[in-house]
Design an enzyme around this catalytic site. Structure first.
Site, short mmCIF file in Angstrom:
data_model
loop_
_atom_site.label_atom_id
_atom_site.label_comp_id
_atom_site.label_asym_id
_atom_site.label_seq_id
_atom_site.Cartn_x
_atom_site.Cartn_y
_atom_site.Cartn_z
N GLN A 209 0.88 -1.17 0.00
CA GLN A 209 0.00 0.00 0.00
C GLN A 209 0.91 1.22 0.00
O GLN A 209 1.41 1.64 1.04
CB GLN A 209 -0.91 -0.05 1.22
CG GLN A 209 -1.73 -1.34 1.31
CD GLN A 209 -2.83 -1.42 0.26
OE1 GLN A 209 -3.59 -0.48 0.07
NE2 GLN A 209 -2.92 -2.55 -0.44
N GLY A 250 -12.01 3.08 3.41
CA GLY A 250 -11.08 2.16 2.76
C GLY A 250 -10.05 2.88 1.90
O GLY A 250 -10.15 4.09 1.65
N HIS A 251 -9.10 2.11 1.40
CA HIS A 251 -8.03 2.71 0.59
C HIS A 251 -8.55 3.26 -0.73
O HIS A 251 -9.43 2.70 -1.35
CB HIS A 251 -6.87 1.73 0.34
CG HIS A 251 -7.25 0.41 -0.24
ND1 HIS A 251 -6.31 -0.52 -0.60
CD2 HIS A 251 -8.44 -0.15 -0.50
CE1 HIS A 251 -6.92 -1.57 -1.07
NE2 HIS A 251 -8.19 -1.39 -1.02
N ASN A 252 -8.00 4.41 -1.10
CA ASN A 252 -8.33 5.07 -2.36
C ASN A 252 -9.76 5.59 -2.44
O ASN A 252 -10.23 5.94 -3.52
CB ASN A 252 -8.04 4.16 -3.56
CG ASN A 252 -6.55 3.93 -3.75
OD1 ASN A 252 -6.00 2.95 -3.29
ND2 ASN A 252 -5.90 4.89 -4.39
#
Lengths: 343, 343, 343
Positions: A209, A250-252
């Protein structure tokens, strides 16, 4: 009203000062010298208190209030009984909030770094900032001016925090660029690894990540939230957006500006949310979904498809809210009927 | 059974002592001198263990158990094979819990304030209280007698904590009045700002949150929960109520006494919940709702309307539970039929 | 791509080295000496970057990418425009992840115990382990080799942690046996009391929780999760299982190996989950349920009954997913029709 063990109140102020502060008018000029000591809701107010009225559901409270003065709008002013002391403003609730901040200003910081804090020599700390005991500021991190870094906060290497931010106790921040006037409550995790894995014969291999979290100005983040950094590229929280407690980002994810995300809501990876979106408590939004500007997601709903700008959706899977209400009414009717028939 | 790396066990006790402790009867008086060393469930027990039986679903386990003695009720005693050593009580599960506390009493506190804790000189700390390293107790806070304040706990100014409380590591408490014998796990946030904002042309302005959190006696709060203080007035958790982990309680919520709130449930702002209410895991209760005494909300449900006392509701939106079960059966049938027709 | 304030990159590597590392083939042998400096997605890559392509939905990105080289499979290689520099592997996404770990290896630990950490003299700490300031390691706890125990982590008495583990700041662990290579993020609570009470006339009496948490090798646990210990017996997290943030695991849950549990999911007490189970975000699984190997639970669903191995379920209550999709389509159709009729 407020318990003075916990709050420090300024004042008193005259009603004239208060009217001036919020751009309000006094229908009765003689009331300008009246003394206001505190704010309270209509039904809890007593002498010396200022209250507000902007919703006819509270008419009975208005008629019975002991408040010394009431903020109200031109439209609602006519509900007031004769002789009631009024301050007429365009937005009474906003004016009430503003007077709250006047009476209970943020407590001034005592600048300095507690000897029991650990600030890396390569970190930059702005003027007027206070860093409490047990806090850690990593290599080349940059903390702006007039920030308050509370007890046991961990700010990892390279993190940038703008001016006038506040970070609550036990919060951990890594891989993040944070704007000005950002308020972060306690126990928050910003910048953790996103949830991305590749199955292999030997097990799950974590996808590195390599992104960041970018938090724009004037964002407010509740207690025990978790905001993951991007996988590649950034997770973004737009300016003026507010998150309640225990929210998962969450990511992005890209959250727009001035959104309101209620408690325990979760936004899964790579979802894009426009400006001014309202997300109710415990809502779940799936990954890779787009929610348009000004949309609203009703409390507890689960969103699995894109939501058009300005629409209101509810249910699971979430659909246009009036249709969802019709469905629930039809279902209730059908299940009652069948039972009647069976009896 | 219990791993003695983690638990300290007293005893052994004779079965006579145990029967006396729980007000039980020994059908066979000769068993009074039997030695009991530990407790265990029927299927995991071995010689020296005491177990309990109060549910016919576990009959096979009863017949096969290696426990030296079994707590059971007059009703269930007849299920026991001849010669089994019994202790007959009105409530076997309760008696089992009581014997657990007899064998594994809470570990005694070593009173004192760790030199690496920070207790403000104006704070009051009761006799017999232990405060661990890294903990902070703010100005004029009051901690009762025999409390355990764990590592890195932050107790902000003015907070009052009654006698015999325990606060887990990394918990943060502000703006709160807390009763006696309250148990708070780790990572909890009590007293944060409620989620109230006024839209303005320049963004969202926070409504000042001038209330408190009032937690009555004998409350138990799980890990990583968040309980916001009132906006005006108080957020209240009634006596004897228990919260599981990761629960969210909004501002001005009033929770009654002896409620059970399971993990990840969320109660939105200004909702009122009666006494003895059971709320399942991941339930979401909307704001400004009233839930009557003794009501139950099934696991994962979403409550958007008032719930009458004593009723059981489920689903989203939550409805009377039998009606919800009928709905789900009807829906399943209909979706199967249509498919059959299409084939 | 990656912000070097937060990440430390090795390299550059030649494409030949990279192909060798992932067992890939270079269709054009002359590209072996090409220099690769970083990894990036197709649409963000620039010169010097390696990307990957394994999904035709990203064909346009492939045609437009500026990446110097692209990992792809024999099947997808034919989508590449002539002259594109390729590395052909059986699993491009896996190879991409592997190259990520090559370029951005975990930062080496500086072994040692910070003077401001508190390690009980009876605790055992392995070679090469680092324990940061504010961390506490209790009596007879055992920490393996090459572990990283971050700031303010509390490891209570008797806890066993294997080699090569990492525990994030402010995490609290008690009553737990933890394997090797386990990664635990910040703010996690492992080993708390399960949520079990016996009603008594005087209130709720806590059932003693005398079990443990057993976490097998290669488990990964996200931020602010809570994992309760068993009541009697253990709560178990199987080898290679990964948990996202804010997940709740009740007492005596048995989670299999290589499961993926997404953010805010909750598994209630005594539920058994097989190997390779996928659980979506905010899913709630009821207590005493069994979920078979290889099953999947769709995002936001609520599981109240057993799920057979290999099946995919969704909705609340969760049913076979195609049937759930049919239901939602039928409901949408019916609610539209009725409205049309009414108009």
């Amino acid at each position: 009203m407020a318990d003075l063990r916990f709050f420090r109140r300024l004042g008193p102020f005259t009603l004239g000062e208060i009217a001036e502060r919020v751009g309000g008018e006094l229908p009765d000029r003689d009331t300008a010298s009246l003394t206001i000591q505190d704010i309270a809701t209509l039904n809890t107010a007593s002498a010396g208190d200022l209250s507000y009225y902007s919703d006819a559901r509270y008419l009975q409270d208005l008629l019975e209030t002991r408040a010394s003065a009431v903020l109200t709008s031109p439209h609602f002013a006519r509900h007031a009984p004769p002789g009631m002391c009024l301050v007429v403003v365009s937005n009474p609730r906003l004016a009430f909030a503003q007077i709250g901040h006047l009476l209970y200003p943020a407590q001034p910081l005592e600048p300095g770094i507690d000897p029991a804090a650990r600030v890396d020599p390569s970190a930059i700390v702005g003027v007027g900032t206070r860093i409490e005991a047990g806090a850690v500021v990593g290599r080349r991190a940059e903390i702006g001016a007039r920030c308050h870094i509370c007890f046991n906060v961990i700010i990892e290497q390279g993190v940038v925090l703008g001016d006038d931010c506040s970070v609550g106790a036990n919060t951990v921040i890594s891989h993040a660029l944070i704007g000005k006037r950002v308020v972060i409550d306690t126990g928050v995790r910003i910048g953790g690894q996103g949830f991305g894995f590749v199955p292999t014969p030997k097990g799950l291999l974590r996808m590195l990540q390599l992104g960041r979290v970018v938090i724009e100005d004037d964002v407010d983040i509740g207690a025990n939230c978790a905001i993951d950094r991007g996988a590649t590229g950034d997770t973004v929280i737009g300016a003026g957006t507010v998150l309640d407690n225990l929210v998962q980002i969450g990511h992005n994810v890209r959250l727009g500006r001035r959104c309101m995300i209620s408690g325990q809501a979760g936004i899964a990876g790579s979802t894009t949310i426009g400006d001014g979106v309202m997300i109710g408590g415990q809502v779940a939004v799936s990954d890779h979904v787009t929610i348009g500007d000004g949309a609203s997601i009703a409390f507890n709903s689960g969103v699995i498809r894109d939501v058009a700008p300005g629409t209101i959706v509810g249910g699971f899977p979430a659909i246009e809210i009036r249709q969802w209400h019709r469905q629930t009414v039809q279902l209730a009717r059908a299940s009652r009927r069948k039972t009647d028939g069976a009896t």
